[in-house]
Motif scaffolding. Structure first.
Motif, mmCIF file in Angstrom:
data_model
loop_
_atom_site.group_PDB
_atom_site.id
_atom_site.type_symbol
_atom_site.label_atom_id
_atom_site.label_comp_id
_atom_site.label_asym_id
_atom_site.label_seq_id
_atom_site.Cartn_x
_atom_site.Cartn_y
_atom_site.Cartn_z
ATOM 1 N N GLY A 44 10.077 -5.694 -27.231
ATOM 2 C CA GLY A 44 10.878 -6.529 -26.361
ATOM 3 C C GLY A 44 11.595 -7.616 -27.123
ATOM 4 O O GLY A 44 11.155 -8.046 -28.194
ATOM 5 N N ARG A 45 12.697 -8.064 -26.576
ATOM 6 C CA ARG A 45 13.450 -9.146 -27.213
ATOM 7 C C ARG A 45 14.389 -9.775 -26.199
ATOM 8 O O ARG A 45 14.684 -9.199 -25.145
ATOM 9 C CB ARG A 45 14.247 -8.637 -28.411
ATOM 10 C CG ARG A 45 15.231 -7.525 -28.063
ATOM 11 C CD ARG A 45 16.026 -7.099 -29.273
ATOM 12 N NE ARG A 45 16.887 -5.967 -28.967
ATOM 13 C CZ ARG A 45 17.942 -5.617 -29.697
ATOM 14 N NH1 ARG A 45 18.261 -6.324 -30.773
ATOM 15 N NH2 ARG A 45 18.681 -4.583 -29.367
ATOM 16 N N ALA A 63 20.688 -3.098 -21.843
ATOM 17 C CA ALA A 63 19.536 -3.993 -21.639
ATOM 18 C C ALA A 63 18.734 -3.567 -20.416
ATOM 19 O O ALA A 63 19.276 -3.092 -19.417
ATOM 20 C CB ALA A 63 20.012 -5.429 -21.484
ATOM 21 N N ASP A 64 17.424 -3.754 -20.492
ATOM 22 C CA ASP A 64 16.556 -3.404 -19.372
ATOM 23 C C ASP A 64 16.728 -4.376 -18.210
ATOM 24 O O ASP A 64 16.654 -3.984 -17.043
ATOM 25 C CB ASP A 64 15.097 -3.403 -19.835
ATOM 26 C CG ASP A 64 14.848 -2.396 -20.948
ATOM 27 O OD1 ASP A 64 15.063 -1.198 -20.711
ATOM 28 O OD2 ASP A 64 14.465 -2.827 -22.057
ATOM 29 N N VAL A 113 8.432 -10.073 -19.067
ATOM 30 C CA VAL A 113 9.200 -8.838 -19.224
ATOM 31 C C VAL A 113 9.396 -8.525 -20.709
ATOM 32 O O VAL A 113 9.217 -7.384 -21.157
ATOM 33 C CB VAL A 113 10.558 -8.947 -18.501
ATOM 34 C CG1 VAL A 113 11.447 -7.753 -18.837
ATOM 35 C CG2 VAL A 113 10.356 -9.036 -16.993
ATOM 36 N N ILE A 114 9.766 -9.547 -21.471
ATOM 37 C CA ILE A 114 9.990 -9.362 -22.906
ATOM 38 C C ILE A 114 8.697 -8.948 -23.600
ATOM 39 O O ILE A 114 8.673 -8.017 -24.427
ATOM 40 C CB ILE A 114 10.558 -10.656 -23.533
ATOM 41 C CG1 ILE A 114 11.927 -10.977 -22.941
ATOM 42 C CG2 ILE A 114 10.658 -10.523 -25.054
ATOM 43 C CD1 ILE A 114 12.442 -12.369 -23.283
ATOM 44 N N LEU A 115 7.585 -9.613 -23.255
ATOM 45 C CA LEU A 115 6.292 -9.274 -23.861
ATOM 46 C C LEU A 115 5.844 -7.871 -23.479
ATOM 47 O O LEU A 115 5.038 -7.249 -24.179
ATOM 48 C CB LEU A 115 5.238 -10.303 -23.446
ATOM 49 C CG LEU A 115 5.406 -11.707 -24.021
ATOM 50 C CD1 LEU A 115 4.340 -12.648 -23.475
ATOM 51 C CD2 LEU A 115 5.356 -11.675 -25.540
ATOM 52 N N GLY A 116 6.377 -7.366 -22.370
ATOM 53 C CA GLY A 116 6.059 -6.003 -21.965
ATOM 54 C C GLY A 116 6.831 -4.950 -22.736
ATOM 55 O O GLY A 116 6.660 -3.753 -22.488
ATOM 56 N N GLY A 117 7.677 -5.392 -23.659
ATOM 57 C CA GLY A 117 8.405 -4.455 -24.499
ATOM 58 C C GLY A 117 9.817 -4.168 -24.053
ATOM 59 O O GLY A 117 10.443 -3.217 -24.530
#
Length: 279
Positions: A5-6, A31-32, A75-79
């Protein structure tokens, strides 16, 4: 889902969709999650660019960024990849973004940028004022007393100054600027940059204040103001110059260095100080 994630900060067009970069288009499509200051403006931009935003769109603005920031960090930490876009220019620069950037960095999440337009540098470039050294002050305080206090603290600033201002406050701000900095201080009022009705007024502050008072300024405004004039220190008499060089020599400086330092301090030519010291 991305492998890692980023957070990606997107520089959006100030007004003209043709200024959008190829990378902005790519990230909006891949982007997700796309966090937008105004989801309606993002939808309009995507339509103008003839692209489809591929991920989930969520709002991220001053009123909800405190609540939404931890959600986006999760969300970012989830990849997943989260893209942040504001109404125009770079996120965090007097726009939402800093809180999310700080929160992402604090948990070790990658943060990167897809660079794009900036009202600050765009206004500087077209202002006709010195751009080699400048400082960005963002929006001035809204209340008259606080605004004047801030301007008094900036009156002696020698770098070019850049401000953002709302159209309904620009008249009062220009009046206070003219009163504090002097009516003759050069400035450039940049309105609706890159848009259909772009206007750049390069006039002294006093004239700009009168223009605002007589008209009905509208649109997004970036104001560029020349820095305070640099005044050379008063040249001391010859005995004072000799004493200043001698004082530096006594402190361990070589005569050459002492002469150079004194010449710099008083904005004089080194050879003139050398001649005085050796006369």
């Amino acid at each position: 889902m991305s492998e890692a994630g980023r957070l990606i900060l997107l520089g959006a067009p100030l007004g003209n969709p043709a200024d959008a970069s190829a990378r902005l288009r790519e990230v909006l499509g891949s982007a997700d999650v796309v966090a937008a200051e105004d989801t309606r403006r993002l939808t309009r931009l995507a339509r103008d660019l003839d692209i489809t935003v591929g991920g989930r769109i969520v709002s991220y603005f001053e009123g909800n960024e405190e609540r939404r920031t931890p959600e986006l960090v999760e969300v970012i930490l989830g990849g997943y990849t989260v893209a942040l876009v504001t109404d125009g220019g770079m996120p965090s620069v007097s726009d939402p973004g800093y809180r999310l950037v700080r929160a992402a960095l604090d948990v070790g999440a990658p943060v990167t940028v897809a660079p794009g337009p900036s009202a600050v540098t765009t206004a500087l470039a077209v202002s006709g004022l010195p751009c080699d050294r400048f400082c960005f002050e963002g929006f001035l305080p809204r209340t008259p007393g606080a605004r004047r206090s801030r301007l008094r603290a900036l009156a002696a600033e020698e770098r070019t100054l850049v401000f953002f201002e709302a159209p309904h406050r620009i008249g009062a701000a220009l009046t206070d600027l003219a009163d504090t900095f002097g009516a003759d201080r050069p400035a450039a009022l940049c309105r609706e940059l890159t848009k259909t009705y772009e206007e750049v007024l390069r006039r002294p502050l006093g004239e700009l204040a009168r223009w605002a008072a007589e008209g009905d300024p509208r649109g997004e405004i970036t104001l560029v103001v020349a820095g305070a004039p640099v005044t050379a220190p008063e040249r001391p008499d010859d005995d004072t110059l000799r004493a200043a060089v001698a004082e530096r020599e006594a402190a361990g400086r070589s005569r050459r260095d002492a002469i150079t330092e004194v010449a710099t301090e008083y904005a004089m030519r080194r050879r003139d100080v050398y001649t005085i010291v050796h006369s």
